[in-house]
Enzyme design. Structure first.
Site, mmCIF file in Angstrom:
data_model
loop_
_atom_site.group_PDB
_atom_site.id
_atom_site.type_symbol
_atom_site.label_atom_id
_atom_site.label_comp_id
_atom_site.label_asym_id
_atom_site.label_seq_id
_atom_site.Cartn_x
_atom_site.Cartn_y
_atom_site.Cartn_z
ATOM 1 N N ARG A 27 0.837 -1.214 0.000
ATOM 2 C CA ARG A 27 0.000 0.000 0.000
ATOM 3 C C ARG A 27 0.867 1.258 0.000
ATOM 4 N NH1 ARG A 27 -3.040 -3.632 -0.900
ATOM 5 N NH2 ARG A 27 -5.160 -3.918 -0.109
ATOM 6 N N GLU A 57 -5.860 3.824 5.687
ATOM 7 C CA GLU A 57 -5.354 3.520 4.345
ATOM 8 C C GLU A 57 -5.692 4.627 3.334
ATOM 9 O OE1 GLU A 57 -7.094 1.298 1.066
ATOM 10 O OE2 GLU A 57 -5.921 -0.395 1.811
ATOM 11 N N SER A 91 -11.034 -1.064 2.622
ATOM 12 C CA SER A 91 -10.366 -1.148 3.934
ATOM 13 C C SER A 91 -10.070 0.256 4.439
ATOM 14 C CB SER A 91 -9.034 -1.890 3.806
ATOM 15 O OG SER A 91 -9.225 -3.196 3.341
HETATM 16 P P1 FAD Z 1 -8.794 8.261 -5.776
HETATM 17 O O1 FAD Z 1 -9.444 7.774 -4.527
HETATM 18 O O2 FAD Z 1 -9.511 9.276 -6.563
HETATM 19 O O3 FAD Z 1 -7.335 8.808 -5.411
HETATM 20 C C1 FAD Z 1 -6.478 8.074 -4.576
HETATM 21 C C2 FAD Z 1 -5.132 8.811 -4.474
HETATM 22 O O4 FAD Z 1 -4.496 8.809 -5.752
HETATM 23 C C3 FAD Z 1 -5.278 10.289 -4.105
HETATM 24 O O5 FAD Z 1 -4.164 10.648 -3.297
HETATM 25 C C4 FAD Z 1 -5.215 11.010 -5.439
HETATM 26 O O6 FAD Z 1 -4.753 12.346 -5.317
HETATM 27 C C5 FAD Z 1 -4.215 10.149 -6.192
HETATM 28 N N1 FAD Z 1 -4.390 10.142 -7.648
HETATM 29 C C6 FAD Z 1 -5.536 9.909 -8.324
HETATM 30 N N2 FAD Z 1 -5.298 9.942 -9.649
HETATM 31 C C7 FAD Z 1 -3.975 10.190 -9.803
HETATM 32 C C8 FAD Z 1 -3.118 10.340 -10.929
HETATM 33 N N3 FAD Z 1 -3.564 10.220 -12.191
HETATM 34 N N4 FAD Z 1 -1.807 10.609 -10.702
HETATM 35 C C9 FAD Z 1 -1.302 10.706 -9.443
HETATM 36 N N5 FAD Z 1 -2.075 10.582 -8.339
HETATM 37 C C10 FAD Z 1 -3.393 10.319 -8.522
HETATM 38 N N6 FAD Z 1 -7.530 -0.975 -2.834
HETATM 39 C C11 FAD Z 1 -6.679 -2.053 -2.901
HETATM 40 O O7 FAD Z 1 -5.458 -1.852 -3.011
HETATM 41 N N7 FAD Z 1 -7.144 -3.325 -2.848
HETATM 42 C C12 FAD Z 1 -8.457 -3.615 -2.740
HETATM 43 O O8 FAD Z 1 -8.836 -4.785 -2.693
HETATM 44 C C13 FAD Z 1 -9.373 -2.520 -2.673
HETATM 45 N N8 FAD Z 1 -10.703 -2.740 -2.536
HETATM 46 C C14 FAD Z 1 -11.569 -1.700 -2.434
HETATM 47 C C15 FAD Z 1 -12.931 -1.965 -2.317
HETATM 48 C C16 FAD Z 1 -13.853 -0.927 -2.215
HETATM 49 C C17 FAD Z 1 -15.323 -1.252 -2.072
HETATM 50 C C18 FAD Z 1 -13.405 0.416 -2.259
HETATM 51 C C19 FAD Z 1 -14.384 1.550 -2.182
HETATM 52 C C20 FAD Z 1 -12.034 0.696 -2.387
HETATM 53 C C21 FAD Z 1 -11.109 -0.348 -2.485
HETATM 54 N N9 FAD Z 1 -9.728 -0.131 -2.604
HETATM 55 C C22 FAD Z 1 -8.862 -1.188 -2.723
HETATM 56 C C23 FAD Z 1 -9.182 1.250 -2.620
HETATM 57 C C24 FAD Z 1 -9.235 1.940 -4.008
HETATM 58 O O9 FAD Z 1 -10.161 1.333 -4.858
HETATM 59 C C25 FAD Z 1 -7.870 1.973 -4.689
HETATM 60 O O10 FAD Z 1 -6.918 2.624 -3.892
HETATM 61 C C26 FAD Z 1 -7.921 2.676 -6.059
HETATM 62 O O11 FAD Z 1 -6.696 2.554 -6.739
HETATM 63 C C27 FAD Z 1 -8.259 4.171 -5.938
HETATM 64 O O12 FAD Z 1 -8.539 4.644 -7.224
HETATM 65 P P2 FAD Z 1 -9.327 5.994 -7.449
HETATM 66 O O13 FAD Z 1 -9.291 6.299 -8.904
HETATM 67 O O14 FAD Z 1 -10.669 5.925 -6.830
HETATM 68 O O15 FAD Z 1 -8.383 7.016 -6.666
HETATM 69 N N1 EPU Z 2 -11.077 -11.059 9.531
HETATM 70 C C1 EPU Z 2 -11.847 -11.233 10.662
HETATM 71 N N2 EPU Z 2 -12.921 -10.404 10.813
HETATM 72 C C2 EPU Z 2 -13.258 -9.436 9.911
HETATM 73 C C3 EPU Z 2 -12.455 -9.260 8.786
HETATM 74 C C4 EPU Z 2 -11.353 -10.093 8.604
HETATM 75 O O1 EPU Z 2 -11.588 -12.079 11.506
HETATM 76 O O2 EPU Z 2 -14.246 -8.747 10.132
HETATM 77 C C5 EPU Z 2 -9.936 -11.972 9.318
HETATM 78 C C6 EPU Z 2 -10.249 -12.975 8.174
HETATM 79 O O3 EPU Z 2 -10.938 -14.104 8.660
HETATM 80 C C7 EPU Z 2 -8.864 -13.319 7.686
HETATM 81 C C8 EPU Z 2 -8.087 -12.011 7.889
HETATM 82 O O4 EPU Z 2 -8.816 -11.244 8.850
HETATM 83 O O5 EPU Z 2 -8.282 -14.304 8.482
HETATM 84 C C9 EPU Z 2 -7.893 -11.220 6.593
HETATM 85 O O6 EPU Z 2 -9.186 -10.882 6.046
HETATM 86 P P1 EPU Z 2 -9.445 -10.713 4.468
HETATM 87 O O7 EPU Z 2 -8.925 -11.876 3.726
HETATM 88 O O8 EPU Z 2 -10.884 -10.352 4.289
HETATM 89 O O9 EPU Z 2 -8.528 -9.496 4.039
HETATM 90 P P2 EPU Z 2 -8.158 -8.127 4.763
HETATM 91 O O10 EPU Z 2 -6.787 -8.256 5.339
HETATM 92 O O11 EPU Z 2 -9.231 -7.691 5.673
HETATM 93 C C10 EPU Z 2 -6.967 -7.221 2.648
HETATM 94 C C11 EPU Z 2 -6.901 -5.898 1.912
HETATM 95 C C12 EPU Z 2 -8.098 -5.757 0.989
HETATM 96 C C13 EPU Z 2 -8.062 -6.896 -0.023
HETATM 97 C C14 EPU Z 2 -8.123 -8.230 0.750
HETATM 98 C C15 EPU Z 2 -7.996 -9.421 -0.167
HETATM 99 C C16 EPU Z 2 -5.683 -4.316 3.265
HETATM 100 C C17 EPU Z 2 -5.753 -3.119 4.154
HETATM 101 N N3 EPU Z 2 -6.851 -4.800 2.839
HETATM 102 O O12 EPU Z 2 -8.119 -7.154 3.480
HETATM 103 O O13 EPU Z 2 -7.972 -4.526 0.284
HETATM 104 O O14 EPU Z 2 -9.139 -6.819 -0.923
HETATM 105 O O15 EPU Z 2 -7.052 -8.279 1.691
HETATM 106 O O16 EPU Z 2 -6.685 -9.518 -0.593
HETATM 107 O O17 EPU Z 2 -4.590 -4.783 2.959
HETATM 108 C C18 EPU Z 2 -8.542 -2.222 0.349
HETATM 109 O O18 EPU Z 2 -7.326 -1.993 0.354
HETATM 110 O O19 EPU Z 2 -9.394 -1.306 0.340
HETATM 111 C C19 EPU Z 2 -9.007 -3.609 0.355
HETATM 112 C C20 EPU Z 2 -10.295 -3.956 0.375
#
Ligand code: FAD
Ligand code: EPU
Length: 355
Positions: free
Chosen positions: A183, A349, A253
């Site tokens: 991240r 995050e 997250s």
């Molecule tokens: P924004 O939120 O608009 O911006 C994020 C940052 O990037 C800001 O600091 C912004 O200034 C900067 N930025 C935006 N565009 C540019 C550019 N062109 N050049 C330089 N900087 C820029 N993230 C994960 O890593 N793994 C996940 O599994 C994951 N799951 C998610 C699930 C949900 C339901 C949600 C809502 C979010 C999740 N995220 C996850 C977080 C998010 O989707 C990612 O970080 C994504 O890359 C953000 O993209 P965005 O276009 O919305 O960026």
């Molecule tokens: N867990 C619990 N309770 C909860 C949630 C999770 O006990 O309410 C336990 C799960 O059972 C598991 C562990 O925590 O043992 C990890 O959970 P999970 O696999 O759901 O993943 P996470 O660590 O909660 C991370 C990323 C997610 C990404 C998933 C899958 C971060 C901060 N988050 O979540 O990214 O999608 O793994 O790889 O690293 C995001 O960044 O926005 C995001 C959604």
């Protein structure tokens, strides 16, 4: 004097320039961020070509406006008011090239990340299928080195093209120069608020390279899955756990999974033997922040306008009527409880955008 300086002339050109650049004034961004935090931007632009982006940045530089970049707004904590200019790069083109057995995807910053994942998986290309259903634009993906299901963007990313705020110059950065971590990247460090990411180059492959070790991903798939089957399985798991921001506002997250010293983890495991933990090498172990919050009995709790999602304790949700200050208060209270019990401080995050 090149195009970049074209607006650096004296005199009051603001209205004319604003019209030519499609600058909107006093723009409501409440529905441009997935947490639905109320926010108004003084100026907003969504340039769709490099020339338009350069001219927009030049104008902001000339006016001494602060510049904030916004993609899909799925990883930002926005303030009530954003002075200066908010820029959403809308470069929408992407294309594939082939070289020595690899396929390279060249992708504009404005392309929707999930659409790219599905389009490449449908073409039988391996590399980013585990990153399906992550919201947002491709331009933001390197910022926190998006990751899920055992894969990070940095695993396939070859290069990033950026444009400097101050000069409008473009140049390429290698993956190494992006300094990817969990991240983390140079775009959160030395390059923060200095460059716009305009294009990514990803290295994909036709050779099957499934990565199915995370959770129950393998159990949901046939013996030799296609990239599309993997992407669809990832989507199914995510839909079960994560709230759809269209239905319930959230930013995924809310906290990063904390990295803790191996010694501290060994102590914690004596008290909590079932605690999930993931050794990272170099004396550090990653803990699951969701598990820590869950163990504090906070899953499903509500604190005014905000709460902890009932199926995933790492996701904070906004029920409506709150703002960033309220969210930060709820988040601090959660982090305090976790710290009091486990001695580990959770860090948000999403990016806190400065007013
Ligand atoms: P924004 O939120 O608009 O911006 C994020 C940052 O990037 C800001 O600091 C912004 O200034 C900067 N930025 C935006 N565009 C540019 C550019 N062109 N050049 C330089 N900087 C820029 N993230 C994960 O890593 N793994 C996940 O599994 C994951 N799951 C998610 C699930 C949900 C339901 C949600 C809502 C979010 C999740 N995220 C996850 C977080 C998010 O989707 C990612 O970080 C994504 O890359 C953000 O993209 P965005 O276009 O919305 O960026
Ligand atoms: N867990 C619990 N309770 C909860 C949630 C999770 O006990 O309410 C336990 C799960 O059972 C598991 C562990 O925590 O043992 C990890 O959970 P999970 O696999 O759901 O993943 P996470 O660590 O909660 C991370 C990323 C997610 C990404 C998933 C899958 C971060 C901060 N988050 O979540 O990214 O999608 O793994 O790889 O690293 C995001 O960044 O926005 C995001 C959604």
């Amino acid at each position: 004097m090149g195009l970049f300086n074209i607006f650096s002339v004296s005199g009051n050109v603001t209205d004319d320039v604003a019209k030519r650049m499609n600058l909107d004034r006093n723009v409501d961004l409440t529905f441009a961020n997935t947490l639905k935090l109320p926010c108004r931007a003084e100026y907003f632009a969504a340039p769709s070509t490099l020339a338009a982006l350069r001219a927009t940045l030049s104008h902001a530089h000339h006016k001494d406006w602060p510049v904030t970049l916004l993609g899909g707004g799925s990883n930002v904590l926005l303030p009530d008011q954003l002075p200066g200019l908010v820029v959403r790069p809308a470069l929408q083109q992407w294309w594939l090239t082939r070289q020595q057995g690899s396929v390279y995807a060249h992708v504009g910053a404005g392309v929707n990340w999930h659409d790219l994942v599905m389009a490449t998986a449908e073409r039988g290309l391996w590399g980013i299928e585990n990153l399906a259903l992550i919201p947002g634009c491709c331009g933001a993906a390197p910022v926190q080195n998006i990751g899920a299901y055992g894969v990070e963007l940095g695993d396939t990313l070859q290069a990033v093209k950026v444009m400097e705020f101050a000069t409008g110059a473009t140049y390429w950065l290698s993956a190494k120069e992006c300094a990817f971590g969990y991240r983390d990247s140079a775009f959160k460090g030395p390059l923060a608020n200095k460059v716009v990411i305009t294009q990514l180059v990803l290295r994909l492959s036709r050779k099957p390279t499934p990565r199915l070790n995370y959770g129950d991903l393998a159990a949901r798939l046939p013996q030799a899955p296609t990239p599309l089957e993997v992407a669809e399985a990832v989507c199914a798991i995510r839909r079960e756990k994560l709230p759809d921001p269209q239905v319930l506002a959230n930013a995924g997250s809310f906290f990063k999974n904390p990295l803790v010293s191996d010694q501290s983890v060994a102590q914690l495991l004596k008290i909590y033997p079932t605690m999930p933990h993931f050794p990272q090498g170099k004396g550090q172990t990653k803990l699951a922040a969701g598990w820590l919050i869950d163990q504090c009995g906070l899953k499903g709790m509500r604190d005014g306008a905000f709460g902890v999602h009932q199926h995933q304790a790492l996701v904070l949700v906004h029920f409506g009527g709150g703002d960033r200050d309220g969210l930060m208060k709820t988040a601090s209270a959660i982090a305090d409880k976790v710290e009091a019990r486990f001695g580990v401080r959770l860090e948000p995050e999403p990016r806190v955008i400065k007013a």
